[in-house]
Design an enzyme around this catalytic site. Structure first.
Site, PDB file in Angstrom:
ATOM      1  N   ASP A 211      -0.693  -5.721  -5.713  1.00 38.21           N
ATOM      2  CA  ASP A 211      -1.867  -4.938  -6.098  1.00 38.21           C
ATOM      3  C   ASP A 211      -1.518  -3.446  -6.175  1.00 38.21           C
ATOM      4  O   ASP A 211      -0.403  -3.090  -6.514  1.00 38.21           O
ATOM      5  CB  ASP A 211      -3.036  -5.234  -5.160  1.00 38.21           C
ATOM      6  CG  ASP A 211      -2.786  -4.810  -3.728  1.00 38.21           C
ATOM      7  OD1 ASP A 211      -1.597  -4.717  -3.317  1.00 38.21           O
ATOM      8  OD2 ASP A 211      -3.765  -4.573  -2.993  1.00 38.21           O
TER       9      ASP A 211
ATOM     10  N   GLY B 284       0.808  -1.215   0.000  1.00 40.41           N
ATOM     11  CA  GLY B 284       0.000   0.000   0.000  1.00 40.41           C
ATOM     12  C   GLY B 284       0.835   1.256   0.000  1.00 40.41           C
ATOM     13  O   GLY B 284       0.435   2.289  -0.529  1.00 40.41           O
TER      14      GLY B 284
ATOM     15  N   GLU C 249       3.704  -9.716  -1.544  1.00 39.05           N
ATOM     16  CA  GLU C 249       2.367 -10.257  -1.277  1.00 39.05           C
ATOM     17  C   GLU C 249       2.234 -11.754  -1.492  1.00 39.05           C
ATOM     18  O   GLU C 249       1.374 -12.399  -0.885  1.00 39.05           O
ATOM     19  CB  GLU C 249       1.334  -9.528  -2.152  1.00 39.05           C
ATOM     20  CG  GLU C 249       1.047  -8.115  -1.723  1.00 39.05           C
ATOM     21  CD  GLU C 249       2.057  -7.110  -2.206  1.00 39.05           C
ATOM     22  OE1 GLU C 249       1.890  -5.919  -1.898  1.00 39.05           O
ATOM     23  OE2 GLU C 249       3.043  -7.496  -2.886  1.00 39.05           O
TER      24      GLU C 249
END
Length: 487
Positions: free
Chosen positions: A195, A164, A187
């Protein structure tokens, strides 16, 4: 080759640029009303923030700085922070008195080490998938807002920058790395995937490089971020106040190229050896040029160097499903040249499937909750993950998924976003020996030296968190001890 850059310091190491493009000039830009702050003179600031103020704001003429303020949790971004940032950024977008927006963090150890995955996994384990779906929808929309904000945007990525943190940092106009930056997208270790639009970021490079970073969660430093076009500048961490002062002086009408030139005047780091050396990069090209994850592992075993053996061991710890989905994700992005909005929409489909699957809940349990580091993946072997299973992750969302497709406002597809897709990052810098020809001048610097998943171990008295947290991904004391805390 571009005209070489110069700085006000004289040192042993000089740099030249191997790629081309109009990203650098030598002369300090005219847009700065006064002289650029001297990089040899460090400006000092004192800061005191209320502990419950998650996103405090700094005001300087013509600019605002939003500060991630959860230092005990390595500034991991949670749902409340996402909402606050969304609101604050939208509030200033039409404010003509603000031309520059910076994102930075408090605490000195991390810019942003991750996202709030513990709580999402715990909710999913109890059958509550809406919490995770809602979080990812808001997070990805924030990343898109940052990417397209009609202001000059900057991220001061000092310390751990993962998952993030990569989403909010590397999607600014100017992601600035320091000697303390530790970048990763790890991840696959928790049964998830890279992502926050990172697939577009990784695929600025050749596919083998993107696959290596995305599949293994390799840790990169500031020099790597310059080499692989993940950062626009590499500036000593102590000079953050100098950077802010310079931005506050800049004209409201300064172009991105002019602001880049101004930032370049503050780059004073000496040679920072990359984690991924040219030899390792050659090995990556040999072993990760493959049509499947299985073929990558086979090539690594044939290569049989210490690096190859360690890479095989790393891949064997990851979720087989995550590895195969990530391989397909990055391959699609690279082959189809998907833009950032397309990547975020793909990410939202994948996140919906992963949060309802076994491996995400199990991976977070094993690495971040129980911390036994013994995830029981299902399926447990790569060969048991079928092509049909992988393809199902990429299907459009429907009523059975309980979620609509991610909608990104089309009017945000601005000229700025188009320009960013094609903007000329600096690219590779290489050290030049002192006996190089006189016409090869370059920049000087002073030697210094984790999102998804990189939040480190909670310190004593640290907030109860639901963030990713891998202690082995934190910078060592030696990596941070010689750096002044900017916060």
């Amino acid at each position: 080759m571009l005209a070489p850059r110069t700085s006000s310091l004289v040192g042993r190491v000089r740099y030249i640029q191997k790629n081309t493009g109009p990203w650098r000039t030598v002369v300090p830009p005219k847009v700065i009303g006064h002289s650029v702050p001297d990089p040899t003179e460090v400006l000092l600031t004192n800061e005191v923030f209320l502990e419950n103020d998650l996103i405090p704001t700094e005001h300087l003429p013509g600019m605002k700085t939003f500060i991630l303020n959860r230092p005990k949790a390595l500034n991991a971004i949670n749902s409340e922070m996402v909402k606050i940032l969304n609101r604050k950024l939208r509030d200033i977008e039409n404010n003509p008195s603000i031309a520059h927006v910076m994102l930075r963090a408090h605490g000195g150890k991390a810019f942003c080490a991750g996202g709030d995955v513990k709580s999402l996994a715990l909710a999913a384990r109890n059958g509550n998938y809406n919490e995770g779906i809602g979080f990812f929808r808001r997070e990805y929309k924030l990343d898109f807002l940052i990417r397209t904000l009609r202001k000059h945007t900057y991220a001061w990525m000092d310390g751990i920058t993962m998952g993030g943190g990569v989403g909010i940092g590397c999607n600014t106009d100017f992601p600035i790395a320091t000697q303390n930056t530790v970048f990763a997208m790890p991840e696959t270790a928790i049964g998830f995937f890279p992502d926050v639009g990172a697939s577009r970021l990784l695929c600025r490079n050749e596919l083998p490089i993107a696959l290596y970073i995305g599949l293994t969660g390799a840790k990169l430093n500031g020099a790597d971020l310059i080499n692989f076009q993940f950062a626009s500048h590499l500036i000593r961490s102590q000079l953050r106040p100098n950077v802010q002062e310079m931005l506050s002086r800049a004209s409201d009408y300064a172009s991105a190229e002019e602001m880049s030139e101004a930032l370049a005047c503050l780059e004073t780091l000496e040679e920072l050896p990359p984690n991924i050396t040219e030899d390792i990069e050659e090995d990556i090209q040999k072993c990760f040029t493959a049509s499947s994850v299985e073929e990558i592992i086979e090539k690594l075993r044939e290569h049989n160097t210490p690096w190859a053996q360690q890479t095989v061991a790393t891949l064997n710890r990851m979720s087989p499903t995550s590895l195969k989905v990530t391989f397909e994700q990055l391959t699609q992005v690279k082959q189809n040249d998907l833009d950032f909005a397309d990547c975020l929409q793909m990410d939202f489909r994948l996140a919906n499937r992963f949060i309802k699957g076994h491996d995400f809940v199990e991976g977070v349990r094993a690495l971040l909750i129980d911390k036994d580091n013994k995830p029981q993946w299902k399926p447990a072997r790569l060969e048991d993950v079928s092509a049909d299973q992988v393809a199902s992750y990429f299907q459009p969302l429907n009523e059975e998924d309980g979620a609509m497709e991610l909608q990104l406002t089309l009017e945000r597809e601005t000229d700025k976003m188009v320009a960013m897709e094609g903007r000329p990052y600096r690219g590779r810098y290489v050290a030049v020996d002192d006996d190089e020809p006189e016409n090869v001048e370059g920049k000087e610097e002073t030697k210094t030296n984790d999102d998804g998943l990189g939040n480190g171990e909670e310190e004593e008295g640290q907030e109860e968190g639901s963030e990713h947290d891998f202690s082995d991904l934190e910078p060592s004391d030696s990596e941070t001890s010689d750096s002044e805390t900017s916060d």
